[in-house]
Design a protein around this motif. Structure first.
Motif, short mmCIF file in Angstrom:
data_model
loop_
_atom_site.label_atom_id
_atom_site.label_comp_id
_atom_site.label_asym_id
_atom_site.label_seq_id
_atom_site.Cartn_x
_atom_site.Cartn_y
_atom_site.Cartn_z
N TYR A 9 0.84 -1.21 0.00
CA TYR A 9 0.00 0.00 0.00
C TYR A 9 0.87 1.25 0.00
CZ TYR A 9 -3.13 3.59 1.95
OH TYR A 9 -3.83 4.74 2.18
N SER A 10 1.93 1.23 0.78
CA SER A 10 2.83 2.38 0.84
C SER A 10 3.52 2.62 -0.50
CB SER A 10 3.88 2.17 1.93
OG SER A 10 4.78 3.26 2.00
N ARG A 11 3.98 1.53 -1.14
CA ARG A 11 4.62 1.67 -2.44
C ARG A 11 3.65 2.20 -3.49
NH1 ARG A 11 7.24 -3.17 -0.65
NH2 ARG A 11 5.59 -4.45 -1.57
N GLU A 12 2.40 1.78 -3.38
CA GLU A 12 1.39 2.16 -4.38
C GLU A 12 0.92 3.60 -4.21
OE1 GLU A 12 -3.20 0.91 -5.58
OE2 GLU A 12 -1.96 -0.45 -4.38
N THR A 13 0.73 4.03 -2.96
CA THR A 13 0.12 5.34 -2.71
C THR A 13 1.09 6.40 -2.22
OG1 THR A 13 -0.42 4.82 -0.40
CG2 THR A 13 -2.03 4.16 -2.09
N GLY A 14 2.25 5.97 -1.73
CA GLY A 14 3.19 6.93 -1.14
C GLY A 14 2.87 7.25 0.30
N ALA A 15 1.84 6.63 0.85
CA ALA A 15 1.46 6.88 2.25
C ALA A 15 2.51 6.32 3.19
CB ALA A 15 0.10 6.26 2.54
N LYS A 16 2.69 6.99 4.29
CA LYS A 16 3.61 6.52 5.32
C LYS A 16 2.94 5.40 6.11
CE LYS A 16 6.24 8.15 9.36
NZ LYS A 16 6.56 9.35 10.20
N VAL A 17 3.63 4.29 6.27
CA VAL A 17 3.09 3.20 7.08
C VAL A 17 4.05 2.90 8.22
CG1 VAL A 17 1.81 2.19 5.15
CG2 VAL A 17 4.13 1.40 5.65
N LEU A 18 3.49 2.52 9.34
CA LEU A 18 4.27 2.18 10.52
C LEU A 18 3.84 0.80 10.99
CD1 LEU A 18 3.14 5.41 10.84
CD2 LEU A 18 4.94 5.38 12.55
N VAL A 19 4.73 -0.16 10.84
CA VAL A 19 4.43 -1.54 11.21
C VAL A 19 5.15 -1.87 12.51
CG1 VAL A 19 4.59 -3.96 10.53
CG2 VAL A 19 4.15 -2.19 8.79
N TYR A 20 4.37 -2.16 13.55
CA TYR A 20 4.92 -2.49 14.86
C TYR A 20 4.79 -3.98 15.12
CZ TYR A 20 5.27 2.40 16.32
OH TYR A 20 5.62 3.72 16.43
N ARG A 21 5.93 -4.64 15.29
CA ARG A 21 5.92 -6.05 15.69
C ARG A 21 6.02 -6.11 17.21
NH1 ARG A 21 9.63 -9.55 11.41
NH2 ARG A 21 7.99 -9.73 9.79
N PHE A 22 4.88 -6.05 17.86
CA PHE A 22 4.86 -6.01 19.32
C PHE A 22 5.21 -7.37 19.92
CE2 PHE A 22 1.64 -2.50 18.68
CZ PHE A 22 2.49 -1.49 19.08
N PRO A 23 6.01 -7.38 20.99
CA PRO A 23 6.15 -8.60 21.79
C PRO A 23 4.94 -8.73 22.72
CG PRO A 23 7.55 -6.88 22.68
CD PRO A 23 6.88 -6.31 21.46
N ASN A 24 5.08 -9.42 23.82
CA ASN A 24 3.98 -9.58 24.77
C ASN A 24 3.72 -8.26 25.49
OD1 ASN A 24 3.67 -12.72 24.80
ND2 ASN A 24 5.87 -12.34 24.97
N ILE A 25 2.49 -7.78 25.40
CA ILE A 25 2.11 -6.52 26.04
C ILE A 25 1.36 -6.83 27.33
CG2 ILE A 25 0.96 -4.30 25.74
CD1 ILE A 25 1.06 -4.75 22.72
N PHE A 26 1.70 -6.12 28.40
CA PHE A 26 0.99 -6.30 29.66
C PHE A 26 0.54 -4.96 30.21
CE2 PHE A 26 5.21 -5.25 31.07
CZ PHE A 26 5.09 -4.70 32.34
N GLY A 27 -0.46 -4.98 31.06
CA GLY A 27 -0.97 -3.75 31.66
C GLY A 27 -2.44 -3.89 31.98
N LYS A 28 -3.03 -2.84 32.48
CA LYS A 28 -4.45 -2.84 32.87
C LYS A 28 -5.34 -3.09 31.65
CE LYS A 28 -5.10 2.16 32.35
NZ LYS A 28 -3.84 2.38 31.63
N TRP A 29 -6.49 -3.69 31.91
CA TRP A 29 -7.55 -3.92 30.94
C TRP A 29 -7.24 -5.03 29.93
CZ3 TRP A 29 -8.07 2.01 29.66
CH2 TRP A 29 -8.50 2.68 30.83
N CYS A 30 -6.18 -5.79 30.15
CA CYS A 30 -5.91 -6.93 29.28
C CYS A 30 -6.75 -8.11 29.74
CB CYS A 30 -4.42 -7.28 29.31
SG CYS A 30 -3.94 -8.56 28.14
N ARG A 31 -7.37 -8.79 28.81
CA ARG A 31 -8.29 -9.87 29.15
C ARG A 31 -7.52 -11.12 29.60
NH1 ARG A 31 -11.78 -12.45 24.43
NH2 ARG A 31 -11.62 -10.26 23.75
N PRO A 32 -7.83 -11.64 30.79
CA PRO A 32 -7.19 -12.90 31.21
C PRO A 32 -7.73 -14.09 30.43
CG PRO A 32 -8.81 -12.21 32.84
CD PRO A 32 -8.73 -11.10 31.82
N HIS A 33 -6.97 -15.18 30.42
CA HIS A 33 -7.37 -16.41 29.75
C HIS A 33 -7.65 -16.17 28.26
CE1 HIS A 33 -7.66 -18.14 33.74
NE2 HIS A 33 -8.48 -17.17 34.09
#
Length: 382
Positions: A128-152
């Motif tokens: 999409y970025s190559r086609e339109t010239g739009a800036k894209v930001l791809v984040y490869r997140f590891p394990n995220i922790f914090g409030k409001w994360c669903r258990p199980h």
């Protein structure tokens, strides 16, 4: 500025949207955003027609929509690739080339249905970025922790926090396994930085700068220590950034009827003394209640030092230097009407007298936790 957040009701989405609303309400500051920003929230139960409006007007897109634990494996591709395709197609429909962020995963390198769907979403963004010239930001997140994360669901930390806080068992197959963890507030901070073009980019990908590699067994040990701290009064070592963030996360999973916990009150006819908090290297905190016209203390210390602050009632703190044969008596009058901290120096015998007709309440800090084997307290009248 118009900001579209897809997956707005998910774990990261809720945290990001809440901070955007704080900025919108003037409760938080951001160098790019002002109070006139608009936040478009889109999730799986939203009206598809809304996506048309949002894609037409958006100045920045955070695509946090995705599938982690579907009923069928085919849903991985539908949720992680299919929706991204719909989103980008809609942006192209309105010739909107605003920056687009996508939430991917470190598992995008794995040859499993989830990893393949994430990798497909990434490739779609790059094309999409190559086609339109739009800036894209791809984040490869590891394990995220914090409030409001669903258990199980897809977070071991969330599950452990929930189960330990609710007196439920947990299962740890290999305590030596190391998890690479990022804290959700650090994720939100990074995403807000991306709005001003200050994303933390490493080649084609972006990432959160603060990552905590922690063994599973260490996480569990910390969580159980948090639970036990209500009995020991030993608060976690919050000077360590990971411990502080994990403790904040753990507290968010407490049962709604278990926010409070009792303390041991040491009561006698003079009043009471109640220890509140013990720390590993910052001393202890206590509350002292003195009955009307009662004097407490008449002792001194070699190394132990304290700070007294009367928060209710009125009284006097008296001192005498033990290094002077005829030491003068020094008096400090204290009152809850005027908050003032009085240092209790070493080598001075001291006491505190309640001068009023009501209970006097004093907040106390001591530079060391009480050790009955070495109390460093010596009786001597002022």
């Amino acid at each position: 500025m118009n900001i579209l957040v897809t997956g707005a009701k998910g774990f990261v989405g809720r945290n990001l949207v809440s901070q955007l609303h704080n900025i919108q309400a003037g409760k938080a500051k951001n160098e790019v955003l002002s109070e006139d920003l608009k936040v478009y929230e889109f999730d799986i139960d939203s009206d598809p027609a809304e996506l048309e409006i949002y894609c037409k007007n958006a100045d920045f897109v955070f695509n946090l929509a995705g599938v982690n634990r579907p009923k069928e494996q085919t849903e991985f591709m539908e949720g992680n690739f299919g929706f991204a395709s719909i989103l980008l197609t809609t942006l192209k429909k309105y010739n909107n080339t605003c920056p687009v962020m996508i939430s991917s995963s470190i598992q995008a390198t794995q040859n499993n249905p989830y990893g393949e769907s994430k990798r497909a979403g990434e490739n779609l963004m790059f094309e999409y970025s190559r086609e339109t010239g739009a800036k894209v930001l791809v984040y490869r997140f590891p394990n995220i922790f914090g409030k409001w994360c669903r258990p199980h669901y897809n977070s071991a930390v969330a599950t452990f926090c929930h189960n330990i806080a609710h007196d439920l068992p947990i299962q740890v197959n290999d305590p030596a396994v190391v998890l690479n963890l990022v804290y959700v507030d650090d994720v939100v901070k990074e995403l807000l930085a991306a709005l001003s073009g200050k994303e933390n980019r490493k080649g084609n990908y972006c990432e959160v700068s603060t990552v905590y590699p922690v063994a599973l067994g260490s996480i569990v040990e910390l969580l159980y220590s948090f639970k036990e701290s209500r009995n020991t009064l030993n608060v976690p070592h919050v000077g360590d950034a990971f411990t502080k963030k994990l403790y904040s996360t753990y507290l968010s999973y407490l049962p709604k009827d278990k926010f409070g916990y009792p303390l041991k009150m040491n009561v006698d006819p003079r009043g009471s003394f109640t220890e509140i908090i013990r720390t590993r290297d910052q001393g202890q905190f206590s509350v002292n209640v003195s009955k009307p016209h009662i004097t407490k203390g008449n002792h001194w210390h070699h190394t132990k030092n304290e700070k007294f602050m009367v928060v209710s009632g009125k009284g006097v703190i008296r001192f005498r230097n033990m290094n002077e044969e005829q030491g003068e008596v020094i008096e400090y009058y204290v009152s809850g009407d005027r908050m003032e901290v009085i240092d209790i120096p070493t080598g001075y015998t001291h006491h505190i007298e309640n001068l009023g007709d009501t209970d006097m309440v004093t907040f106390m800090w001591c530079n060391e936790c009480f050790d009955p084997q070495n109390p460093d307290t010596f009786f001597e009248k002022v």
